[in-house]
Design an enzyme around this catalytic site. Structure first.
Site, mmCIF file in Angstrom:
data_model
loop_
_atom_site.group_PDB
_atom_site.id
_atom_site.type_symbol
_atom_site.label_atom_id
_atom_site.label_comp_id
_atom_site.label_asym_id
_atom_site.label_seq_id
_atom_site.Cartn_x
_atom_site.Cartn_y
_atom_site.Cartn_z
ATOM 1 N N GLU A 40 0.833 -1.209 0.000
ATOM 2 C CA GLU A 40 0.000 0.000 0.000
ATOM 3 C C GLU A 40 0.864 1.254 0.000
ATOM 4 O O GLU A 40 0.557 2.244 -0.662
ATOM 5 C CB GLU A 40 -0.909 0.003 1.228
ATOM 6 C CG GLU A 40 -2.078 -0.958 1.086
ATOM 7 C CD GLU A 40 -2.807 -1.141 2.404
ATOM 8 O OE1 GLU A 40 -3.994 -0.839 2.454
ATOM 9 O OE2 GLU A 40 -2.149 -1.571 3.382
ATOM 10 N N LYS A 123 27.058 7.458 23.231
ATOM 11 C CA LYS A 123 27.926 8.239 22.348
ATOM 12 C C LYS A 123 27.981 7.494 21.017
ATOM 13 O O LYS A 123 28.640 6.473 20.878
ATOM 14 C CB LYS A 123 29.315 8.414 22.932
ATOM 15 C CG LYS A 123 30.195 9.244 22.003
ATOM 16 C CD LYS A 123 31.345 9.871 22.721
ATOM 17 C CE LYS A 123 32.354 10.579 21.826
ATOM 18 N NZ LYS A 123 32.032 10.804 20.456
ATOM 19 N N LYS A 325 34.316 7.283 27.760
ATOM 20 C CA LYS A 325 34.573 6.339 26.664
ATOM 21 C C LYS A 325 34.748 4.895 27.132
ATOM 22 O O LYS A 325 35.199 4.639 28.240
ATOM 23 C CB LYS A 325 35.855 6.754 25.931
ATOM 24 C CG LYS A 325 35.837 8.179 25.426
ATOM 25 C CD LYS A 325 35.322 8.260 24.032
ATOM 26 C CE LYS A 325 36.479 8.136 23.089
ATOM 27 N NZ LYS A 325 36.194 8.638 21.764
ATOM 28 N N CYS A 419 52.696 -9.601 -10.344
ATOM 29 C CA CYS A 419 51.491 -10.238 -9.808
ATOM 30 C C CYS A 419 51.849 -11.598 -9.195
ATOM 31 O O CYS A 419 52.499 -12.415 -9.842
ATOM 32 C CB CYS A 419 50.464 -10.428 -10.915
ATOM 33 S SG CYS A 419 49.068 -11.442 -10.408
ATOM 34 N N CYS A 442 45.310 -13.403 -16.310
ATOM 35 C CA CYS A 442 45.843 -13.801 -14.996
ATOM 36 C C CYS A 442 44.899 -14.821 -14.361
ATOM 37 O O CYS A 442 43.697 -14.586 -14.222
ATOM 38 C CB CYS A 442 45.965 -12.565 -14.111
ATOM 39 S SG CYS A 442 46.253 -12.933 -12.387
HETATM 40 S S1 IVH Z 1 26.567 16.246 22.411
HETATM 41 C C1 IVH Z 1 29.357 20.167 22.392
HETATM 42 N N1 IVH Z 1 25.743 13.798 22.441
HETATM 43 O O1 IVH Z 1 30.597 13.108 19.626
HETATM 44 C C2 IVH Z 1 29.167 18.955 21.578
HETATM 45 N N2 IVH Z 1 27.549 14.344 21.000
HETATM 46 O O2 IVH Z 1 33.280 13.730 20.425
HETATM 47 C C3 IVH Z 1 27.839 18.393 21.901
HETATM 48 N N3 IVH Z 1 28.349 12.468 19.654
HETATM 49 O O3 IVH Z 1 30.818 16.115 17.853
HETATM 50 C C4 IVH Z 1 27.730 17.047 21.404
HETATM 51 N N4 IVH Z 1 26.928 10.981 20.427
HETATM 52 O O4 IVH Z 1 29.332 14.256 16.899
HETATM 53 C C5 IVH Z 1 26.630 14.663 21.911
HETATM 54 N N5 IVH Z 1 24.858 11.672 22.564
HETATM 55 C C6 IVH Z 1 25.739 12.525 22.027
HETATM 56 C C7 IVH Z 1 26.686 12.140 21.049
HETATM 57 C C8 IVH Z 1 27.582 13.084 20.561
HETATM 58 C C9 IVH Z 1 27.930 11.202 19.589
HETATM 59 C C10 IVH Z 1 29.457 13.004 18.843
HETATM 60 C C11 IVH Z 1 29.207 14.377 18.291
HETATM 61 C C12 IVH Z 1 30.339 15.220 18.794
HETATM 62 C C13 IVH Z 1 31.361 14.179 19.127
HETATM 63 C C14 IVH Z 1 32.343 14.699 20.155
#
Ligand code: IVH
Length: 680
Positions: A40, A123, A325, A419, A442
């Site tokens: 659809e 992140k 991290k 090669c 080849c």
């Molecule tokens: S807040 C002031 N939230 O990580 C910058 N960034 O290492 C505010 N990123 O440039 C970013 N997940 O591209 C934010 N939940 C998240 C994120 C995030 C990935 C990236 C973003 C940023 C980079 C910095």
């Protein structure tokens, strides 16, 4: 002639259909809760496409049909972000994270034993993006660039189905910049790389590179073919509208982004103090392997915007946020050898053979080194101790050599000038990353090509595995794919494990492959850059192997989806005498390569081949083509004797000349529209 009232009806119909399709996009892609069937949905989509082709003047600026691509750009324009896109400071350990918390408390004059409210989210390891909406309508999307000025990639971003064109709900702002991350899932990353392998193209190292590469495409049709998604998490400029509410916390922002129709991750946590943050960090870490995409940590943000403001920035990063991290999934191993693989198109790829090592639950023994420059850049030598990593669920890579542990016996690697399969001299084009073996005979290439020819998405010869191909070539039973069609049962009976039944099965699979349609045959030929999608496009544009094989580079360039590099590669391949012979042999053997039947239907242009050239006053090239096809005609890519007529616009060049010299009728846009009964 349509009356004004009819025109109005059509405009309203287009608006309604567009809104309805966008609603279903949101249901399907963002909420994962489709309310109509794919069938659809396709019907609605086609209906809109047809209406837009017939009434291009009423097409919306942000039409759902833009999500499938459009005309290619020459280059990206620059875009200045209204509010700069900053970066984040990192915390690599719990101690570093606690220091972040302590620092905040010092600045805010909060007692060390009190708790701060933190908003935690994933992140995302993708490509950051800023999207501007004006009065609720998507306006511009741009990459981060240097943080101040990025590239305008609106056309490409519009192909991402999870991104709304119009903000939903009652709180639509006057102006807003939303920030998020463009991502490609592991599953789609694997599919994309498999397809690239099929087309003899270089593989992407990880989903992030693939997402970035997809967004930086000048041709939005390519971006549209990559199932990207975008998670939103942040705010740049924000001018509330009359009914907008004030947004005062991260938690509220996430909720508001969702209400506007954006995709916001379900993995978040509003935490009181560091202990709760650390718990969330551990919880997500435990789920990391199961997430469908790559993350490299969590982001911890002070929840209150008022406090965020008070905390301010250091250098280019907010003091109120930190990227907490995760350790990369890395292990140590030893490079036992470096070997070179010869691909179907002759590309020579160096591969490091490692002492088997477990990385994130998978045994790694081979790691691609991509190309000679990469070996030099990392200075990988045979005997070296190396750090191996798997980013997400994907291809392992060598992060670096541990130089302190380099044994005195470690041998620098010299890329072969010949090669490894056929011994012929290798050519390294300065524009290309990888050296190539250019000997079409080849053996390594021949085997890869035949295996590709028989593969599932190509001629689909069930039972023709690589081992059998290897045997057939080694025994000099075949030299190219056409040889398959001359195989005799007794030639196969001497194959290990082959009995009468398996021989018959294989021979009938080969026989059955003769009736594969044209797109599959084109793909099966293994022309560099010609993957499955492009093979379909070529089949639609040229209709037979013979016409395609005679197409000049300029004619190939006429096809929307084909750029200069690809046109050259195709024309070169077909001009090769051995390849011409291959096509003749395949034909002789009975490979039909028939076109898929065209949908039946009448139309004023039935049986006519129409070429469009120059810039038309109102129709885009793609719209003119759609009109021709919707009226039953065929779009021609070049002017030939069999062209019925040429629609000519401004700056029409050689095609107009050609039409004149062949005495072929030319029409202006208005005449063309009149002919098909379409009046403005
Ligand atoms: S807040 C002031 N939230 O990580 C910058 N960034 O290492 C505010 N990123 O440039 C970013 N997940 O591209 C934010 N939940 C998240 C994120 C995030 C990935 C990236 C973003 C940023 C980079 C910095």
């Amino acid at each position: 002639m349509p009356t004004r009232a009819k025109e109005n009806d059509i405009r309203i119909k287009i608006e309604k259909l567009s809104a309805e399709i966008e609603k279903h996009n949101h249901q399907y892609y963002v909420l994962d809760k489709p309310i109509i069937s794919d069938f659809e949905y396709d019907k609605l989509f086609r209906q809109l496409q047809e209406l837009e082709a017939a009434y291009p003047q009423h097409k919306l600026r942000n039409s759902p049909t833009d999500r499938v691509g459009g005309a290619a750009l020459e280059k990206f324009t620059k875009h200045k972000h209204l509010v700069p896109m900053l970066s984040l400071n990192n915390a690599y350990s719990v101690e570093e994270f606690r220091e972040f918390d302590q620092r905040i408390k010092r600045i805010l004059h909060v007692q060390p034993d009190e708790t701060i409210e933190y908003w935690c989210e994933l992140k995302f390891d993708g490509l950051s993006m800023s999207v501007t909406y004006e009065n609720g309508e998507l306006n511009i999307a741009a990459t981060r660039g240097d943080g101040t000025i990025g590239e305008n990639v609106t056309q490409n971003i519009k192909t991402i189905r999870t991104l709304p064109f119009k903000l939903k709900g009652a709180h639509v702002p006057k102006l807003i910049e939303v920030r998020g991350e463009v991502m490609l899932s592991h599953e789609n990353f694997k599919k994309l790389n498999a397809a690239r392998e099929g087309a003899g193209e270089e593989l992407f190292a990880n989903p992030r590179n693939a997402a970035a590469g997809s967004i930086r495409q000048l041709d939005p049709n390519i971006t549209a073919s990559r199932p990207l998604t975008v998670f939103l998490y942040g705010l740049g400029a924000y001018e509330p509208g009359e009914k907008s509410q004030r947004i005062t916390t991260q938690a509220q922002l996430a909720e508001q982004l969702r209400e506007w129709g954006f995709l916001v991750s379900d993995h978040y946590c509003l935490c009181k103090g560091t202990a709760e943050v650390e718990k969330f960090y551990e919880k997500v870490l435990a789920q990391r392997e199961k997430l469908p995409f790559d993350i490299d940590g969590i982001v911890v943000k002070v929840n209150s915007f008022r406090l965020q403001e008070e905390l301010g920035f250091v250098a280019r990063a907010p003091r109120s946020m930190v990227a907490f991290k995760y350790p990369a999934r890395q292990e140590m191993s030893t490079v036992q050898d470096i070997v070179v693989q010869v691909g179907r198109t002759g590309a020579l790829t160096p591969v490091a053979i490692l002492k088997p090592v477990q990385v994130g639950g998978v045994t790694v023994t081979r790691v691609t080194l991509h190309n000679p420059q990469e070996i030099a850049r990392k200075d990988v030598r045979i005997g070296d101790k190396v750090v191996v990593q798997r980013a997400g669920d994907v291809i392992p890579e060598i992060v670096k050599v541990v130089e302190e542990h380099r044994p005195p016996t470690a041998k620098p690697y010299h890329f072969p000038t010949q090669c490894p399969s056929c011994g012929k001299k290798v050519r390294h084009d300065p524009d290309e990353a990888v050296p190539r073996c250019v000997n079409p005979h080849c053996e390594a290439q021949v085997k890869e090509r035949i295996a590709h020819f028989g593969s599932k998405d190509a001629m689909d010869i069930v039972g023709l595995g690589y081992k059998i191909v290897e045997y057939l070539v080694d025994e000099r039973l075949i030299q190219d794919p056409s040889g398959l069609y001359h195989l005799k049962p007794d030639q196969l009976l001497s194959l290990e494990g082959f009995k009468e039944k398996s021989v018959n099965n294989l021979l009938s699979a080969i026989e059955a492959s003769k009736s594969r349609p044209l797109p599959r045959v084109i793909f099966a030929l293994g022309v560099r850059h010609v993957g499955e999608t492009l093979a379909k496009v070529l089949a639609n544009s040229f209709h037979s192997l013979e016409t395609l094989s005679k197409a000049k580079e300029e004619e190939l360039l006429e096809v929307n989806e084909i750029g200069p590099e690809v046109a050259k590669s195709i024309a070169e391949w077909f001009s090769e005498p051995a390849n011409q012979k291959l096509i003749r042999e395949l034909r002789k053997a009975g490979v039909q390569a028939h076109e898929a039947p065209r949908p039946a239907g009448g139309g004023k242009l039935r049986g006519k081949t129409v070429v469009v050239t120059g810039t038309l006053p109102s129709l885009k090239r793609s719209e003119a083509h759609a009109l021709i096809e919707s009226h039953g005609g065929t779009v021609g890519s070049s002017v030939t004797k069999s062209t019925s007529f040429v629609v000519v616009g401004e700056d029409a060049g050689s095609k107009l000349e050609k039409a004149k010299s062949l005495g072929i009728e030319t029409l202006e846009e208005a005449q063309f529209l009149e002919m098909i009964g379409h009046k403005p």
